[in-house]
Design an enzyme around this catalytic site. Sequence first.
Site, short mmCIF file in Angstrom:
data_model
loop_
_atom_site.label_atom_id
_atom_site.label_comp_id
_atom_site.label_asym_id
_atom_site.label_seq_id
_atom_site.Cartn_x
_atom_site.Cartn_y
_atom_site.Cartn_z
CG ASP A 94 -1.97 -1.09 1.18
OD1 ASP A 94 -1.87 -1.97 0.31
OD2 ASP A 94 -2.88 -1.08 2.02
NE ARG A 152 -2.01 2.12 13.92
CZ ARG A 152 -1.13 1.19 13.64
NH1 ARG A 152 0.12 1.31 14.09
NH2 ARG A 152 -1.45 0.14 12.91
CG ASP A 197 -4.85 1.93 12.43
OD1 ASP A 197 -5.09 2.06 13.65
OD2 ASP A 197 -4.18 1.00 11.97
CB SER A 250 -4.28 -7.84 7.47
OG SER A 250 -3.94 -6.52 7.83
#
Length: 409
Positions: free
Chosen positions: A21, A102, A131, A183
């Site tokens: 990505d 995060r 996210d 993932s």
Amino acid sequence: MLKHENKQYKKVILAYSGGLDTSTIVPWLKENYGCEVVCFVADVGQEREDLEGIEQKAKQSGASKCIIKDLREEFVKDYVFEMMKTGALYEGEYLLGTAIARPIIAKAMVECALAEGADAVAHGATGKGNDQVRFEAAVAALAPQLDVIAPWRIWDLQSREELLAYLNERNIPCKTTLKKIYSRDANCLHISTEGGELENTWNAPTENVWVWTTSPEKAPDTPETFELTIEKGVVTQINGKTMSPFEIISELNERGARNGVGRIDLTENRLVGMKSRGCYETPGGTIIYKALRAIEQLVLDKSTRVFREHLAVEFAQLVYDGRWFTRLRDILQAAADECAKEVNGKVVLKLYKGNIDIIQKDSPNSLFNFDFVTFGADQVYSQADGDGFIRLYTLPSRIRAINAAAKKK
């Protein structure tokens, strides 16, 4: 349509992982915004192989440079351990391994953007996940003047096949293949796994899901015991040895992982509304969580314990929803610090085939008093004191019963 189609940027900082990505986002940003792209990589304790060659990979994708920031000690000290004080568990099980990483990643990315003179930041989070909110809420709180570009919400690419074709057309090398079963997200607190067989909740996770922890069935047949020292709600020593926060979590990860500790299989409610299933491995964090609760049992009175449990629920939701850089977090953290002032002591734990047993615990602030609770003779508590206490304790029930009897007459 591009969210900022009429804007041209001088420089964009991209939160970069080196995967398919973000490797695609680098040339896409340059083509659509005519900007220089600087890749930012946060080292929060993920596998070393994830960082190997990442700078070269970023430049091959078209980035002008790649900045790697070692955040491991800060992450554990100022985020993981601060959260652990509160007792936060999302939906009763999840130790928030992805969510808690995060805010520090976003903060470091913003600092990089300001230092580099960038006018925007970008991320590779999808429009279906949590996210995107976590990253963008942090940017809004820390540097609202920066634009945020989220390619997955605005570009025309829809699949891994299309992303690979996009890179191939531009002769940009990428080792990623079409076959991606799972993932995963990793840092020094946890590894999460989604996808594959986990997309059907009736499927039990196979051993391919678990990449960090030993299966409890295959864990050692001999229990492992050790001692933790806790000061104001923070683990500071293992077996009497003072260690840094990152060293502590790393050693506890090793101990927990080899003993099959820290696995959960959770179907959770995402912030965006859908349910998702993930398998989480948090060996060291699970050990710390149990140790802190053991000392709390000794030192927190009943009312404070109830308050701390409410605080844990509120704090877990706050972290999960990406509200770290808010006034509410400051207030809740101050309350947690106050609760943790007397959470001092030592705990001996026994790990055995996925289980954690607290076999010894002591605190200089313990409210456990042998003189009061002994079943033997004592001079500090009269058994007869219970009569008056119970009469007052049950007074509301007595009044209700008296009223009900009067109405029947």
